[in-house]
Scaffold this motif. Structure first.
Motif, mmCIF file in Angstrom:
data_model
loop_
_atom_site.group_PDB
_atom_site.id
_atom_site.type_symbol
_atom_site.label_atom_id
_atom_site.label_comp_id
_atom_site.label_asym_id
_atom_site.label_seq_id
_atom_site.Cartn_x
_atom_site.Cartn_y
_atom_site.Cartn_z
ATOM 1 N N VAL A 215 0.853 -1.185 0.000
ATOM 2 C CA VAL A 215 0.000 0.000 0.000
ATOM 3 C C VAL A 215 0.890 1.236 0.000
ATOM 4 O O VAL A 215 1.936 1.260 0.670
ATOM 5 C CB VAL A 215 -0.953 -0.004 1.214
ATOM 6 N N ALA A 216 0.508 2.248 -0.720
ATOM 7 C CA ALA A 216 1.309 3.467 -0.814
ATOM 8 C C ALA A 216 1.452 4.122 0.554
ATOM 9 O O ALA A 216 0.476 4.200 1.321
ATOM 10 C CB ALA A 216 0.662 4.441 -1.795
ATOM 11 N N PRO A 217 2.659 4.588 0.905
ATOM 12 C CA PRO A 217 2.855 5.273 2.193
ATOM 13 C C PRO A 217 1.930 6.477 2.320
ATOM 14 O O PRO A 217 1.698 7.210 1.358
ATOM 15 C CB PRO A 217 4.332 5.689 2.158
ATOM 16 N N GLY A 218 1.419 6.674 3.510
ATOM 17 C CA GLY A 218 0.512 7.776 3.764
ATOM 18 C C GLY A 218 -0.940 7.464 3.508
ATOM 19 O O GLY A 218 -1.813 8.275 3.838
ATOM 20 N N THR A 219 -1.233 6.302 2.935
ATOM 21 C CA THR A 219 -2.621 5.926 2.681
ATOM 22 C C THR A 219 -3.327 5.615 3.993
ATOM 23 O O THR A 219 -2.781 4.917 4.851
ATOM 24 C CB THR A 219 -2.688 4.708 1.756
ATOM 25 N N GLN A 220 -4.525 6.146 4.148
ATOM 26 C CA GLN A 220 -5.288 5.883 5.362
ATOM 27 C C GLN A 220 -5.647 4.398 5.455
ATOM 28 O O GLN A 220 -6.115 3.806 4.482
ATOM 29 C CB GLN A 220 -6.555 6.730 5.388
ATOM 30 N N GLY A 221 -5.392 3.815 6.616
ATOM 31 C CA GLY A 221 -5.673 2.403 6.808
ATOM 32 C C GLY A 221 -4.620 1.496 6.219
ATOM 33 O O GLY A 221 -4.904 0.317 5.955
ATOM 34 N N ARG A 222 -3.417 2.037 6.011
ATOM 35 C CA ARG A 222 -2.358 1.193 5.462
ATOM 36 C C ARG A 222 -2.057 0.036 6.400
ATOM 37 O O ARG A 222 -1.860 -1.106 5.969
ATOM 38 C CB ARG A 222 -1.106 2.037 5.241
ATOM 39 N N TYR A 223 -2.026 0.328 7.695
ATOM 40 C CA TYR A 223 -1.843 -0.710 8.715
ATOM 41 C C TYR A 223 -3.200 -1.003 9.337
ATOM 42 O O TYR A 223 -3.919 -0.096 9.751
ATOM 43 C CB TYR A 223 -0.839 -0.263 9.773
ATOM 44 N N LEU A 224 -3.547 -2.264 9.395
ATOM 45 C CA LEU A 224 -4.886 -2.659 9.829
ATOM 46 C C LEU A 224 -5.126 -2.347 11.300
ATOM 47 O O LEU A 224 -6.260 -2.069 11.705
ATOM 48 C CB LEU A 224 -5.087 -4.154 9.564
ATOM 49 N N TYR A 225 -4.074 -2.415 12.114
ATOM 50 C CA TYR A 225 -4.211 -2.170 13.543
ATOM 51 C C TYR A 225 -3.146 -1.170 13.975
ATOM 52 O O TYR A 225 -1.994 -1.237 13.511
ATOM 53 C CB TYR A 225 -4.070 -3.474 14.327
ATOM 54 N N PRO A 226 -3.503 -0.231 14.846
ATOM 55 C CA PRO A 226 -2.557 0.834 15.207
ATOM 56 C C PRO A 226 -1.299 0.339 15.922
ATOM 57 O O PRO A 226 -0.260 0.981 15.835
ATOM 58 C CB PRO A 226 -3.384 1.754 16.112
ATOM 59 N N PHE A 227 -1.364 -0.801 16.622
ATOM 60 C CA PHE A 227 -0.163 -1.272 17.305
ATOM 61 C C PHE A 227 0.838 -1.894 16.334
ATOM 62 O O PHE A 227 1.946 -2.217 16.720
ATOM 63 C CB PHE A 227 -0.506 -2.264 18.423
ATOM 64 N N PHE A 228 0.445 -2.077 15.066
ATOM 65 C CA PHE A 228 1.377 -2.538 14.037
ATOM 66 C C PHE A 228 1.810 -1.409 13.102
ATOM 67 O O PHE A 228 2.455 -1.681 12.085
ATOM 68 C CB PHE A 228 0.737 -3.654 13.203
ATOM 69 N N ASP A 229 1.455 -0.178 13.436
ATOM 70 C CA ASP A 229 1.719 0.955 12.550
ATOM 71 C C ASP A 229 3.199 1.330 12.609
ATOM 72 O O ASP A 229 3.663 1.990 13.550
ATOM 73 C CB ASP A 229 0.847 2.147 12.958
ATOM 74 N N VAL A 230 3.935 0.922 11.592
ATOM 75 C CA VAL A 230 5.367 1.215 11.537
ATOM 76 C C VAL A 230 5.612 2.686 11.230
ATOM 77 O O VAL A 230 6.581 3.277 11.715
ATOM 78 C CB VAL A 230 6.039 0.313 10.489
ATOM 79 N N GLU A 231 4.748 3.315 10.428
ATOM 80 C CA GLU A 231 4.929 4.724 10.095
ATOM 81 C C GLU A 231 4.843 5.612 11.323
ATOM 82 O O GLU A 231 5.567 6.597 11.439
ATOM 83 C CB GLU A 231 3.872 5.157 9.074
ATOM 84 N N ALA A 232 3.949 5.283 12.243
ATOM 85 C CA ALA A 232 3.755 6.134 13.417
ATOM 86 C C ALA A 232 4.762 5.856 14.524
ATOM 87 O O ALA A 232 5.185 6.776 15.229
ATOM 88 C CB ALA A 232 2.331 5.951 13.955
ATOM 89 N N ALA A 233 5.170 4.593 14.696
ATOM 90 C CA ALA A 233 6.026 4.245 15.837
ATOM 91 C C ALA A 233 7.362 3.657 15.434
ATOM 92 O O ALA A 233 8.247 3.560 16.279
ATOM 93 C CB ALA A 233 5.289 3.273 16.758
ATOM 94 N N GLY A 234 7.527 3.229 14.196
ATOM 95 C CA GLY A 234 8.767 2.592 13.785
ATOM 96 C C GLY A 234 8.707 1.085 13.988
ATOM 97 O O GLY A 234 7.869 0.561 14.736
ATOM 98 N N TYR A 235 9.635 0.405 13.315
ATOM 99 C CA TYR A 235 9.653 -1.055 13.400
ATOM 100 C C TYR A 235 9.945 -1.551 14.819
ATOM 101 O O TYR A 235 9.414 -2.574 15.255
ATOM 102 C CB TYR A 235 10.692 -1.624 12.428
ATOM 103 N N LYS A 236 10.790 -0.828 15.535
ATOM 104 C CA LYS A 236 11.168 -1.274 16.881
ATOM 105 C C LYS A 236 9.949 -1.355 17.785
ATOM 106 O O LYS A 236 9.710 -2.363 18.454
ATOM 107 C CB LYS A 236 12.214 -0.336 17.458
#
Length: 260
Positions: A193-214
């Motif tokens: 999915v293109a970066p910045g697309t709403q709902g790219r990550y299905l669940y917020p605790f897996f959101d790499v864009e917001a929190a990073g992979y770590k």
């Protein structure tokens, strides 16, 4: 007059075995009568129908590929299929499904309900998805069915219609395969999915864009440990809860009163 009984009776010679003992070919159903459970079958059929209805409603209200990608939808589909098979076996007086299968379905749908109500629907958590616009109408109905009604009904079915002491602790590790595979699927899907697309990550605790992979992987690890702890808890409760099916099996043998 009768002959006196001798004091010493010689040992009789052993009778040689001319053939091996044959295994009995009598089926168990000839001794223990099969028990049909029509009430359990009907209730499980209703549970399967409700789960299928919630999934169908969610598919009609949203994009099918995205809807089917959610863990909640997948767990409801698994529960619907397993419960449908269980209903058929209860109606036809067949042996119940293996506890490894029914326990997995129970664990996944229970995880769906707990994660939603403790993390996603709670406005006090950083993973809350309750925005300013709350779902209404059919969206609200579908959400309640998938996240609340079906998990609660599955737990009640386990407690009230299923015999205890069938789950095994060694299965808890096997049940974790699907959550790990789902984590990999969720992260891989986000890369398509293109970066910045709403709902790219299905669940917020897996959101790499917001929190990073770590932080995303740390959240996944904590969630995985919580799911494993839930699996162990379900196994422990299965071995201490009372038996809701307390009927005595009827056998094909009947003892008559003593003669004389």
């Amino acid at each position: 007059m009768t002959a006196p009984i001798p004091r010493d009776i010689p040992d009789l010679p052993a009778i040689p075995r001319t053939h091996a003992l044959l295994m009995s070919s009598v089926p168990a159903s000839a001794v223990v009568a099969p028990v049909r459970r029509p009430l359990a079958a009907v209730l499980r059929l209703l549970l399967a129908g409700a789960a299928a209805g919630g999934v169908t409603l969610a598919l009609l209200l949203g994009s099918p590929p995205r809807v089917l990608s959610h863990f909640a939808i997948q767990s409801n589909i698994v529960l619907a299929l397993v419960t449908l098979l269980s209903a058929r076996r209860a109606w036809t007086a067949r042996r119940p499904l293996p506890a490894a299968l029914t326990g997995a379905a129970l664990l996944y749908v229970t995880t769906t309900g707990l994660v939603y109500h403790l993390l996603l629907a709670d406005a006090a958590t950083p993973f809350s998805v309750t925005g300013a616009t709350a779902p209404t109408g059919w969206h609200l109905v579908a959400g309640h069915l998938v996240h609340t009604v079906i998990p609660t009904a599955a737990v009640l079915d386990w407690l009230l219609l299923t015999p205890p002491c069938r789950m095994r602790l060694r299965r808890a590790a096997t049940w974790m395969i699907y959550p790990v595979v789902y984590l990999a699927f969720s992260l891989a899907r986000a890369q398509l999915v293109a970066p910045g697309t709403q709902g790219r990550y299905l669940y917020p605790f897996f959101d790499v864009e917001a929190a990073g992979y770590k932080h995303a992987l740390a959240n996944a690890l904590l969630l995985g440990l919580a799911i494993y702890a839930l699996a162990v808890l379900l196994v422990a409760l299965d071995h201490v809860r009372p038996n809701p099916i307390s009927h005595r099996a009827k056998t094909g043998f009947r003892l008559g009163p003593p003669v004389g």
